[in-house]
Design an enzyme around this catalytic site. Sequence first.
Site, PDB file in Angstrom:
ATOM      1  N   PRO A   1      68.004   8.159   1.268  1.00 49.95           N
ATOM      2  CA  PRO A   1      66.381   7.967   1.542  1.00 49.95           C
ATOM      3  C   PRO A   1      65.188   8.822   0.826  1.00 49.95           C
ATOM      4  CG  PRO A   1      67.545   8.526   3.406  1.00 49.95           C
ATOM      5  CD  PRO A   1      68.470   8.649   2.374  1.00 49.95           C
ATOM      6  N   TYR A   2      65.818   9.977  -0.025  1.00 45.27           N
ATOM      7  CA  TYR A   2      64.972  10.536  -1.053  1.00 45.27           C
ATOM      8  C   TYR A   2      64.615   9.521  -2.229  1.00 45.27           C
ATOM      9  CZ  TYR A   2      63.842  13.295  -5.051  1.00 45.27           C
ATOM     10  OH  TYR A   2      63.440  14.076  -5.858  1.00 45.27           O
ATOM     11  N   GLY A   3      65.750   8.923  -2.873  1.00 50.56           N
ATOM     12  CA  GLY A   3      65.379   8.079  -3.684  1.00 50.56           C
ATOM     13  C   GLY A   3      64.610   6.720  -3.455  1.00 50.56           C
TER      14      GLY A   3
ATOM     15  N   LYS B   1      61.029   7.729  -2.904  1.00 49.64           N
ATOM     16  CA  LYS B   1      60.440   7.981  -4.322  1.00 49.64           C
ATOM     17  C   LYS B   1      60.181   6.510  -4.976  1.00 49.64           C
ATOM     18  CE  LYS B   1      59.684  12.438  -5.410  1.00 49.64           C
ATOM     19  NZ  LYS B   1      58.472  12.976  -5.874  1.00 49.64           N
TER      20      LYS B   1
END
Length: 407
Positions: free
Chosen positions: A212-214, A217
């Site tokens: 989810p972080y990538g 972003k």
Amino acid sequence: MIPLNRRTSLPRAGMDYFDARRKPHNVGKIIAALVLTTLCIFVLKQSPGFGGNSVFSRHEHGVTHVLVTGGAGYIGSHAALRLLKDNYRVTIVDNLSRGNMGAVKVLQGLFPQPGRLQFIFADLGNQKSVNKIFAENAFDAVMHFAAVAYVGESTLEPLRYYHNITSNTLLILEAMASHGVQTLIYSSTCATYGEPDKMPITEATPQFPINPYGKAKKMAEDIIIDFSNSKGADMAVMILRYFNVIGSDPEGRLGEAPRPELREHGRISGACFDAALGVIPGLKVKGTDYPTADGTCIRDYIDVTDLVDAHVKALNKAEPRKVGIYNVGTGRGRSVNEFVDACKKATGVNIKIEYLNRRPGDYAEVYSDPTKINKELNWTAHYTDLKESLSVAWRWQKSHPRGYGPN
């Protein structure tokens, strides 16, 4: 008849005459106070910082005013320091959920002159707050660092990451559009690439994020690019995709001070230092069965001083109606085991290592090809000695065992 006691007394003869004589004198004092108050208000209104007349609220020839979101955080504070050293005007906006007011106080102590630095406590997820900040300040550019940024945490709290990264970036863009701010330097990540088929990673490598972080972003990147390509936007955009950031200010003024409750999700450098300081019993290495030479993950470690240098070069090269996308890394991958060995040498501590299963959302090998940023921005990583970068950071950690202290 009025009963008399120690707290009650009859009026004395001559009291009325005495009060009558004082009244004109009191009226004079009141008039003098009113005149003085009016004069003070007039002087204040003419001085910078009163009623919207602050130097931060107007554009000034020869001065570039940069909004640094997340400027109380690890990377953001180092970027603010570099901008201030280079004579930029800086406004830091941070809600201190991950940042440290201690870092801001260091910067305020280094640059106390009026019109150099201001700090605004605000949450970028609040649209009214964001609009108010842009309405009351004359920004020339935005460096958008503010974000939650832990891969493991993002797999546990995905909605938080999409709100904090993607939605907040949208609010920033809307405010920039409404108030005519057209230069954006965006803090992105190599996590947008996911796990590519071949190394090294170039800017043309397909983006297939696996956590989810990538993903958050990449969504933010897509929004930025779509908006900058829209008719009449005239945006000057630079997107910098970081690899793994380490190190600290070489002069020892700033460092990395993550929240204690986030140690489980934080950078490996922070965990190494915590183990060396005895804050935690040892270092947990997650994953020893990756398809790499020693079974541990391979990463490209970029020193924070080189990273902020890339931001300043990107700011200076940003052009209207153009989007620049750059990887910021050394071009060399090091395994987690190599990193741990360097950390042991830097700290002089034989850190105890515990090997665990893989962390969700991690990938085996990631390192950059920095050819494009070398060629187009004339940027090269200089702080490439892993042990030396960790030694610099360790000196700050030893002298700040509690980080910056409480906010």
